[in-house]
Design a protein around this motif. Structure first.
Motif, short mmCIF file in Angstrom:
data_model
loop_
_atom_site.label_atom_id
_atom_site.label_comp_id
_atom_site.label_asym_id
_atom_site.label_seq_id
_atom_site.Cartn_x
_atom_site.Cartn_y
_atom_site.Cartn_z
N HIS A 22 -2.15 9.97 -0.57
CA HIS A 22 -2.58 8.64 -0.99
C HIS A 22 -3.44 8.69 -2.25
CE1 HIS A 22 -0.82 6.66 2.47
NE2 HIS A 22 -1.31 7.63 3.23
N ARG A 42 -6.62 0.78 -1.40
CA ARG A 42 -6.76 1.60 -0.20
C ARG A 42 -7.13 0.78 1.03
NH1 ARG A 42 -10.13 6.29 -3.39
NH2 ARG A 42 -8.40 6.97 -4.73
N THR A 86 -0.51 -0.62 4.82
CA THR A 86 0.66 0.09 4.32
C THR A 86 1.29 0.90 5.45
OG1 THR A 86 1.44 1.57 2.56
CG2 THR A 86 -0.65 2.14 3.61
N ASP A 131 1.23 7.03 7.49
CA ASP A 131 1.56 8.40 7.12
C ASP A 131 1.98 9.15 8.39
OD1 ASP A 131 0.93 11.36 6.52
OD2 ASP A 131 0.70 10.42 4.56
N VAL A 170 -5.02 2.53 4.10
CA VAL A 170 -5.24 3.97 3.90
C VAL A 170 -6.60 4.37 4.47
CG1 VAL A 170 -5.61 5.76 2.16
CG2 VAL A 170 -3.72 4.13 1.90
#
Length: 678
Positions: free
Chosen positions: A211, A295, A299, A302, A315
């Motif tokens: 990121h 951030r 999103t 991961d 993030v």
């Protein structure tokens, strides 16, 4: 004999056992002290986050053990279950910690309560007892020593299978000697903790790299988030620290995830009464967390956190969640000597700067910082100073040893011990660090260990007011100076020794070249006012996979007078410490735990040390010799004697090799003759 039909029957049996041993100070769950009850419930709230299963409906239920004792230095928590099969639920040699197992099995429940109490930070250890049975003739008891809040931080005390050790404080003290961790066990936990932390650091490094969070920012992210997770105490009220669920991914000013984290950090530091200048320095570093609004936007998850979160998250929340589960909740499970932020920093540094040589920052492994504090015999009254503090590894090890000594002397949780530990953290540790980033990490590290950050200063050791050192009156100096400094950092040692009490001792780990020519000026100046006591040659791969340098530990006493050149110095070869270090981690090869215990004995007693003959050849390991005033003869290999006189074993081997060669020659000739004859 008729089997029991109710769990109350098991409870009645336990009460009868207490009556048998004349222990009257036990209490049932409803009579628990507020202190212990609050400790367990705080831990329950945190643990439920990771333990809840789909369909869990008991969120509001208050879980407590069936019996407990608070009459000893540490709490004893007892959980009973009806049925011989209900003693424990395991996966291999591990006690399961899912909710179903915790609710239905005695040992699982007892360990759960013990770990919850420790997770609250109110306790560091507890005794968990699981009891199950069908009738008075078929009851099984297992006793565990619990020393951490997560993972397998418990030890089965196999030799204790009854409740008799709870009879008196004397019998409990004898039990505790057996239950408490041995030095070997502590060392093993230290190494295992370091390995686990390094593995999590690698994953965090990858997560943040994915990121686009730069390497210098990464360790500040981790340290700041860990501070945000700490609970805040306001008078008698306690406000829990941030948890992942507090981060909602709201895209509004002051409500973004990064803003919430930074605000929580600042509130925490203010309530800790951190001085304003120090607070400003730390917050200027931590504001990296809310610097980039992208951030804080939700999103896709991961892959590294895919099983930790149910839906898309920012993030910052993804990183926060990983840190909360694998670092924050495991701090108590780690050996107290672990330099958490230093391990993170080292991992991130590898990717940012290769091996760290460019900036001369190479952090000392925790088992070495522990060894060096033991060599100096740091105790509860020591005044410990580190003038190149880094991430505070030496101060962490010193504080842990000082607290252990205080608790051994005054007893755990006694008023005197608590007062002494406060004094240790506030007034008996001094660190100075020039690098702003490292200063922030050092302060965070000490706060995570229960504060102790009071005397960590931001600045140059050489430029701090002399009054600071005069008032502190250090009697122990621990150092790993930056080897990019002139003379490999020897001026730090010279300066530090000059600020110590007469009779104080220093242990310094430094590049060998400083003691055999590169640091001559400082070495000569040191010998003018101090006594070189010992020089310990360390493994060449000690700092792998970071900068590969040959180092030695110099032990020096500040005498205020010239080195006595008639006195012999102990030169010790510790190049074989039993470990092999690779890029993938540390490997045990040759009894490293025993070797690290033995090296303290060898330092103290030299050639007469009481150590294993199979591990050590003391005549080769220890050289006793005087030094000169040249300042360039401080290393073991300059005194190492190579014995060229052949032994009987050498003679036998040579003769054997020769005879084997002769026989081989005869057989070969015979084969050739047979071949020619065909």
């Amino acid at each position: 004999m008729k089997n029991w039909s109710l769990e109350d029957n098991v409870n009645d049996w336990v009460k009868s056992e207490f009556a048998r041993i004349k222990q009257t100070k036990y209490t049932v769950e409803s009579a628990m002290s507020d202190y212990l009850k609050n400790a367990i419930q705080q831990g329950v709230l945190i643990k439920r986050i990771e333990l809840e299963e789909a369909g869990e409906t008991e969120k509001g239920k208050s879980w407590k053990p069936d019996f407990h004792l608070e009459t000893f230095d540490i709490p004893v928590l007892i959980e009973n279950k009806l049925g011989a099969s209900k003693l424990s639920s395991t996966n291999g040699d591990k006690i399961k910690n899912d909710i179903k197992s915790v609710k239905n099995f005695a040992v699982n429940g007892a360990i759960h309560y013990a770990q919850c109490a420790i997770m609250s930070k109110k306790y560091k250890e507890a005794i968990a007892i699981g009891i199950s049975g069908d009738n008075p003739n078929n009851v099984t008891i297992q006793v565990y020593y619990v020393f951490g809040a997560t993972d397998e931080t418990y030890k089965l005390v196999e030799t204790y299978t009854t409740l008799d050790f709870l009879e008196s404080k004397k019998s409990f003290a004898e039990f505790y000697k057996v239950a408490n961790l041995t030095e070997d066990e502590k060392h093993k936990i230290l190494i295992d903790s370091q390995a686990k932390l390094q593995e999590h650091a690698k994953k965090l490094n990858k997560l943040m790299n994915n990121h686009a969070i730069t390497a210098p920012q990464r360790v500040l992210y981790i340290s700041g988030m860990l501070l945000a997770m700490q609970e805040i105490k306001i008078n008698e009220d306690v406000e829990k620290g941030l948890v992942p669920e507090d981060l909602k991914g709201i895209n509004l000013d002051n409500k973004r995830d990064g803003d919430i984290i930074v605000t929580q950090i600042e509130n925490y530091l203010k309530l800790k009464e951190i001085p304003q200048d120090k607070l400003h320095l730390m917050m200027s570093s931590f504001k990296e967390i809310n610097k980039d609004n992208d951030r804080d936007t939700k999103t896709d998850l991961d892959a590294i956190v895919g099983d930790l979160l149910p839906e898309v998250s920012s993030v910052n929340k993804q990183i926060f969640t990983y840190v909360h589960k694998y670092i924050f909740q495991s701090i108590d499970a780690m050996s107290g000597h672990i330099d958490i932020m230093g391990e993170m920093y080292s991992e991130f540094l590898k990717y940012a700067l290769g091996d760290g040589k460019e900036i001369g920052i190479v952090l000392t492994p925790p088992y070495v910082t522990k060894m060096m504090t033991q060599i100096l015999e740091v105790d509860e009254n020591s005044k410990v100073m580190d003038l190149a503090t880094g991430s505070a590894g030496f101060l962490i090890s010193s504080m842990e040893l000082m607290i252990d000594c205080a608790e051994q002397k005054y007893g755990k949780n006694t008023t005197k011990a608590i007062e002494k530990i406060k004094e240790i953290k506030k007034n008996q540790l001094l660190g100075v660090e020039l690098n702003a980033e490292m200063f922030t990490l050092a302060s965070t590290n000490m706060i995570l260990r229960g504060d102790g950050s009071s005397n960590i200063r931001k600045g140059s050791s050489f430029n701090e007011p002399l009054k600071l050192y005069q008032e502190f009156q250090a009697d122990k100096l621990l150092l790993n100076p930056p080897f990019s400094f002139k003379e490999n950092g020897m001026p730090f040692i010279l300066f530090g020794l000059a600020q110590m009490q007469i009779g104080g001792k220093a242990a310094i780990i430094i590049q060998d070249s400083a003691g055999n020519g590169r640091g001559v000026a400082s070495c000569k100046a040191i010998l003018a006012q101090n006594q070189l006591v010992a020089s310990i040659k360390m493994p060449i791969d000690l700092f792998q996979p970071m900068a590969g340098v040959q180092t030695s530990i110099y032990v020096i006493e500040h005498t205020g007078k010239p080195h006595d050149y008639k006195k012999q110095v102990k030169f010790i070869d510790f190049r074989n410490d039993g470990y092999k270090r690779t890029k993938r981690g540390i490997i045990e090869l040759d009894n490293p735990v025993q070797r690290y215990n033995d090296i303290i004995e060898i330092y103290k007693n030299g050639l007469t040390a009481n150590v294993s003959d199979t591990l050590w050849n003391l005549k080769q390991t220890v050289e006793m010799s005087v030094i000169t005033n040249s300042g360039n003869d401080w290393n073991y290999d300059q005194y190492q004697k190579i014995d060229t006189k052949p032994t009987l074993q050498d003679f036998k081997k040579t003769v054997g090799d020769y005879l084997a060669w002769e026989v081989s020659k005869i057989l070969k000739q015979q084969n050739q003759n047979e071949t020619l004859g065909k």
